[in-house]
Enzyme design. Structure first.
Site, PDB file in Angstrom:
ATOM      1  N   ARG A 207      16.158   4.038  78.071  1.00 35.48           N
ATOM      2  CA  ARG A 207      15.308   4.781  78.996  1.00 35.48           C
ATOM      3  C   ARG A 207      14.509   3.815  79.860  1.00 35.48           C
ATOM      4  NH1 ARG A 207      10.566   7.346  75.048  1.00 35.48           N
ATOM      5  NH2 ARG A 207       9.599   5.355  74.456  1.00 35.48           N
TER       6      ARG A 207
ATOM      7  N   MET B 135      13.082   1.326  82.593  1.00 36.92           N
ATOM      8  CA  MET B 135      13.723   0.287  83.399  1.00 36.92           C
ATOM      9  C   MET B 135      15.089  -0.079  82.867  1.00 36.92           C
ATOM     10  SD  MET B 135      11.097  -2.521  84.948  1.00 36.92           S
ATOM     11  CE  MET B 135      10.597  -3.218  83.372  1.00 36.92           C
TER      12      MET B 135
ATOM     13  N   ASP C  46      19.383  -0.405  71.989  1.00 29.54           N
ATOM     14  CA  ASP C  46      18.049   0.178  71.850  1.00 29.54           C
ATOM     15  C   ASP C  46      17.909   0.741  70.439  1.00 29.54           C
ATOM     16  OD1 ASP C  46      15.549   1.646  72.395  1.00 29.54           O
ATOM     17  OD2 ASP C  46      16.116   1.498  74.497  1.00 29.54           O
TER      18      ASP C  46
ATOM     19  N   ASP D   1      17.771  -3.420  66.638  1.00 33.54           N
ATOM     20  CA  ASP D   1      16.406  -3.879  66.383  1.00 33.54           C
ATOM     21  C   ASP D   1      16.346  -5.296  66.943  1.00 33.54           C
ATOM     22  OD1 ASP D   1      14.059  -4.975  65.449  1.00 33.54           O
ATOM     23  OD2 ASP D   1      14.416  -4.495  63.342  1.00 33.54           O
TER      24      ASP D   1
ATOM     25  N   ASN E 247      15.203  -6.846  78.128  1.00 33.72           N
ATOM     26  CA  ASN E 247      14.291  -5.893  78.747  1.00 33.72           C
ATOM     27  C   ASN E 247      13.332  -5.225  77.767  1.00 33.72           C
ATOM     28  OD1 ASN E 247      13.606  -3.770  80.987  1.00 33.72           O
ATOM     29  ND2 ASN E 247      14.332  -2.542  79.274  1.00 33.72           N
TER      30      ASN E 247
ATOM     31  N   TYR F 251       0.112  -8.556  74.886  1.00 27.85           N
ATOM     32  CA  TYR F 251       1.093  -8.367  75.952  1.00 27.85           C
ATOM     33  C   TYR F 251       1.110  -9.574  76.890  1.00 27.85           C
ATOM     34  CZ  TYR F 251       3.728  -6.065  79.674  1.00 27.85           C
ATOM     35  OH  TYR F 251       4.675  -5.735  80.620  1.00 27.85           O
TER      36      TYR F 251
ATOM     37  N   THR G  27       7.367   3.822  84.048  1.00 28.08           N
ATOM     38  CA  THR G  27       8.248   3.873  82.886  1.00 28.08           C
ATOM     39  C   THR G  27       7.520   4.568  81.734  1.00 28.08           C
ATOM     40  OG1 THR G  27       7.478   1.790  81.917  1.00 28.08           O
ATOM     41  CG2 THR G  27       9.268   1.656  83.544  1.00 28.08           C
TER      42      THR G  27
END
Length: 244
Positions: A16, A18, A37, A60, A87, A150, A185
């Site tokens: 899902r 990007m 994913d 994972d 990503n 982050y 997103t």
């Protein structure tokens, strides 16, 4: 002519947001894509939508054995991988005072360690393919400050990209980082972050949040042979935020 003809790509976080946008554009441009994913339902639905040139595998990204399996599945289905898009990522809207060590480590594992594992796992496949392109999705917060955890990991992705680019250049493997700003997103519109994102968007020079497709167009360029002399570089798509 399709811009990604003869390309075999692995895209993490591809179910899902990007990642899905990248997968759709890659298949449209002639690539064969492994969508990787942890979101099985969404990933399988996307692979079905995209047809014979797409496969899904539950991955994972923090697990070495899962990575090895993903590369093996790619090779069995399509041949050696010559594109990797790292990503997958998470964020958390907590201050350094609020964040626990366990939460911090989780961000590091998903945003940073996964990039190391992915690059390492795909190298033999890219060597067999006589070269390739690795696109590491960092963030504008890999260039300027932002949320704890982050920001740290996205700066790390930027540094890992440069180190890997120097190490792998003689194999014909290029490694670049992409630094999106605020993109529409699921990650940024989750309940705990959506109000902060809405407020932040007011300060974007371009005056709006970007669509995932606007990042996908840049990722497509880096995956293609059009960017054949670009490696170890940052590519920013942030509506002018880091130009201030």
């Amino acid at each position: 002519m399709s811009r990604l003809a003869d390309k075999v790509a692995i895209i993490t976080g591809g179910a899902r947001g990007m990642g899905a946008s990248h997968a759709r554009l890659f298949v449209k441009e002639g690539a064969k894509v492994l969508i990787a994913d942890i979101l099985e339902k969404e990933g399988q639905a996307l692979a079905k939508e995209l047809g014979d040139n797409a496969r899904f595998i539950k991955l994972d990204v923090t697990n070495k054995e899962n990575w090895e399996q993903a590369v093996a599945v790619t090779e069995d289905a399509f041949g050696p991988a010559n594109v990797l898009v790292n990503n997958a990522g998470i964020t958390m809207n907590k201050s350094i005072e609020e964040m626990t060590l366990e939460e911090y480590k989780r961000i590091v594992e998903i945003n940073q360690v996964s990039v190391f594992l992915g690059m390492k796992a795909v190298i033999p496949s890219m060597k067999a393919a006589n070269g390739g392109s690795i696109v590491n999705i960092s963030s504008m917060n890999g260039l300027v400050g932002g949320a704890i955890g982050y920001t740290d990991t996205k700066f790390a992705v930027r540094g890992m990209t440069k180190a890997a680019a120097l190490s792998l250049a003689h194999y014909g493997i290029r490694v670049n980082s992409v630094h999106p700003g605020v993109i529409e997103t699921p990650m940024i519109v989750q309940e705990e972050t959506k109000d902060a994102v809405k407020e932040f968007a007011k300060y974007i020079p371009n005056g709006r949040v970007a669509k995932p497709e606007e990042v996908s167009n840049l990722v497509l360029f880096l995956a293609s042979d059009e960017s054949s002399y670009s490696t170890g570089s940052e590519f920013v798509v942030d509506g002018g935020m880091t130009a201030r």
